[in-house]
Design a protein around this motif. Structure first.
Motif, short mmCIF file in Angstrom:
data_model
loop_
_atom_site.label_atom_id
_atom_site.label_comp_id
_atom_site.label_asym_id
_atom_site.label_seq_id
_atom_site.Cartn_x
_atom_site.Cartn_y
_atom_site.Cartn_z
N PHE A 190 0.91 -1.18 -0.12
CA PHE A 190 -0.13 0.08 -0.06
C PHE A 190 0.91 1.19 0.00
N ILE A 191 1.86 1.18 0.72
CA ILE A 191 2.97 2.41 0.99
C ILE A 191 3.59 2.55 -0.32
N VAL A 192 3.99 1.59 -1.18
CA VAL A 192 4.74 1.59 -2.18
C VAL A 192 3.63 2.20 -3.40
N THR A 193 2.53 1.79 -3.50
CA THR A 193 1.45 2.15 -4.42
C THR A 193 1.16 3.70 -4.22
N LEU A 194 0.92 4.04 -2.80
CA LEU A 194 0.83 5.32 -2.74
C LEU A 194 1.88 6.26 -3.14
N LEU A 195 3.27 5.88 -3.06
CA LEU A 195 4.37 6.54 -3.70
C LEU A 195 4.15 6.54 -5.10
N ALA A 267 5.68 -4.81 -10.92
CA ALA A 267 4.40 -5.04 -11.83
C ALA A 267 3.54 -3.64 -11.48
N ILE A 268 3.78 -3.19 -10.01
CA ILE A 268 2.88 -1.86 -9.65
C ILE A 268 3.46 -0.77 -10.63
N VAL A 269 4.72 -0.59 -10.51
CA VAL A 269 5.28 0.46 -11.31
C VAL A 269 5.08 0.59 -12.71
N ASN A 270 5.25 -0.62 -13.51
CA ASN A 270 5.12 -0.77 -14.97
C ASN A 270 3.61 -0.53 -15.11
N PHE A 304 10.22 9.96 -16.90
CA PHE A 304 11.00 10.76 -16.07
C PHE A 304 10.75 10.56 -14.51
N SER A 305 9.36 10.84 -14.30
CA SER A 305 8.92 10.58 -13.08
C SER A 305 8.92 9.29 -12.50
N ALA A 306 8.61 8.10 -13.55
CA ALA A 306 8.66 6.70 -12.85
C ALA A 306 9.98 6.45 -12.82
N THR A 307 10.98 7.19 -13.54
CA THR A 307 12.35 6.54 -13.45
C THR A 307 12.92 7.03 -11.89
N ASP A 308 12.42 8.20 -11.31
CA ASP A 308 12.80 8.45 -10.14
C ASP A 308 12.44 7.47 -9.04
N VAL A 309 11.14 6.68 -9.38
CA VAL A 309 10.52 5.82 -8.45
C VAL A 309 11.43 4.48 -8.65
N ILE A 310 11.68 4.05 -9.90
CA ILE A 310 12.31 2.66 -10.09
C ILE A 310 13.52 2.73 -9.76
N PHE A 312 14.81 4.60 -7.04
CA PHE A 312 14.89 4.47 -5.76
C PHE A 312 14.66 3.13 -5.33
N PHE A 313 14.09 2.05 -5.77
CA PHE A 313 14.17 0.86 -5.66
C PHE A 313 15.37 0.00 -6.18
N HIS A 314 16.09 0.68 -6.94
CA HIS A 314 17.25 0.10 -7.70
C HIS A 314 16.67 -1.24 -8.51
N LEU A 315 15.67 -1.00 -9.07
CA LEU A 315 15.00 -1.83 -10.06
C LEU A 315 14.92 -1.56 -11.47
N GLU A 316 15.80 -0.65 -11.72
CA GLU A 316 15.94 -0.16 -13.33
C GLU A 316 15.77 -1.00 -14.17
N ASP A 317 16.47 -2.35 -13.92
CA ASP A 317 16.60 -3.32 -15.15
C ASP A 317 15.38 -3.78 -15.41
N ALA A 318 14.41 -3.92 -14.55
CA ALA A 318 13.21 -4.44 -14.50
C ALA A 318 12.26 -3.56 -15.20
N ALA A 319 12.56 -2.44 -15.69
CA ALA A 319 11.50 -1.28 -15.94
C ALA A 319 11.09 -1.68 -17.51
N ARG A 320 9.81 -1.66 -17.74
CA ARG A 320 9.40 -2.04 -19.04
C ARG A 320 9.22 -0.67 -19.78
N PHE A 321 9.85 0.37 -19.16
CA PHE A 321 9.67 1.76 -19.94
C PHE A 321 10.98 2.40 -19.86
N PRO A 322 11.33 3.48 -20.93
CA PRO A 322 12.57 4.04 -21.05
C PRO A 322 12.77 4.62 -19.67
N ILE A 323 14.33 4.62 -19.43
CA ILE A 323 14.80 5.44 -18.25
C ILE A 323 15.25 6.77 -18.83
#
Length: 371
Positions: A190-195, A267-270, A304-310, A312-323
């Protein structure tokens, strides 16, 4: 002997005042300001408290005429964006304290979340007042807003996560669910999703509002009011969420939650990013456009906004969107940093009477947990 209060109401046996857990620790007893275990959270709480404002600080009367006289594309862009903003802040205003009340066990954290909830009520009320004062028949616009199904769909991922967390929290409160790792994980998500909602989705909606105000010169009172909302979200709510998650990661249960929920976080971020990209395509369809801002630029702002979040979690390699690490919308710098706009109080409604309360000290800094 006077019977003790129920433990969920006041825990007379509480012994962890010096080192409380933020969530699902020992049930709360005294509201403690003697022991400051989470000073960063307390500071952000005090910052938000000092920025308190009211939804009726702006005169939206000029917007009434402008909605009647602007072109249809601009009208639609503003109304459809307001639809989502009003709905999203209504969700936040109703959900944050409701989900966290049974499970928050830190005085500092609870103070912050209550203040954020109170602040979200002001935000939701602001959108309501914008509609009430900007249209001759606000009830008709309310119906029009509720009919924007794309706005509802945009909240699908957030809504599902919030609903799941609320069910877990209420079950825990009535003793139908144990204080185990699965319960902890649901609240953690929940806290992750709120972020994600505040850092990605709210920022995407603000970019449209400010883009309209910037390119047309119209709806300035709405822009000023939403600029206040954006300051609250960007400078306090988002940082509060990050500080909570960093503090949780310092605990064994928090580290276990991250390990258990890693794939779900990705999955939530993507999914949030995908919903924003779909919304952006919809916003720029049917002839709607923003002078100087393309659909591609708006999508890059989402990335750009999502890059900040991904990051933060050090999960850039799992992003399905451009950094994207460079801000693609230069005008957002001014709208998000209120000290850069120096309007005279005698000339227009201004949101800058608190300039200097907050100072940016995070330039070029990555807010990442040291995993």
């Amino acid at each position: 002997m006077t019977p003790a209060l129920p433990g969920k109401i006041f825990n007379t046996e509480k012994t962890d005042y010096e080192a409380p857990e933020i969530i699902l620790g020992t049930d709360p007893g005294l509201f403690d300001t003697i022991n400051k275990h989470f000073p960063a959270l307390w500071k952000l709480y005090k910052t938000l408290k000092s920025q308190d404002w009211d939804e009726n600080e702006f005169d939206y009367a000029p917007c009434n005429v402008q909605f009647k006289t602007c072109d249809r594309a601009t009208y639609d862009m503003m109304v459809k964006t307001l639809a989502w903003q009003w709905e999203a802040d209504s969700v936040a205003a109703h959900s944050i304290a409701a989900v966290l009340a049974p499970v928050c066990t830190s005085s500092e954290a609870w103070a912050g979340w209550v203040e954020i909830t109170r602040n979200e009520i002001v935000h939701a009320a602001t959108y309501s007042e914008i509609v009430r004062n900007s249209f001759d028949s606000p009830d008709d616009i309310l119906s029009e807003i509720l009919a924007v199904k794309e706005a509802m769909a945009r909240l699908k991922t957030v809504g599902e996560a919030f609903d799941a967390a609320l069910a877990v929290s209420l079950d825990y409160a009535r003793g139908a669910r144990p204080n185990d790792q699965a319960t902890y994980n649901a609240i953690y998500l929940f806290i992750v999703t709120l972020l994600c909602m505040e850092r990605i989705q709210f920022m995407a909606s603000f970019a449209v509002t400010f883009g309209v105000c910037e390119s047309t010169g119209l709806f300035q009172p709405i822009g000023k009011a939403i600029q206040k909302i954006a300051q609250d979200e960007f400078e306090v709510h988002v940082q509060y969420g990050k500080e909570v998650l960093k503090s949780l990661y310092k605990t064994p249960r928090g580290r276990q939650a991250f390990a258990d929920c890693r794939e779900k976080i990705v999955a939530i971020v993507n999914e949030v990013v995908e919903s924003e990209v779909e919304w952006t395509d919809y916003a720029f369809s049917e002839g709607r456009e923003l002078t100087g801002v393309t659909c591609r630029m708006m999508k890059d702002w989402v990335y750009f906004s999502a890059t900040d979040v991904i990051r933060f979690f050090h999960l850039e390699d799992a992003a399905r969107f451009p950094i994207v690490t460079r801000n693609p919308l230069a005008y957002m710098e001014n709208w998000l940093d209120m000290s850069k706009i120096q309007a005279s109080n005698q000339e227009e409604d201004t949101a800058q009477y608190k300039v200097g309360v907050m100072k940016r000290d995070d330039e070029d800094e990555v807010f990442a947990v040291d995993f």
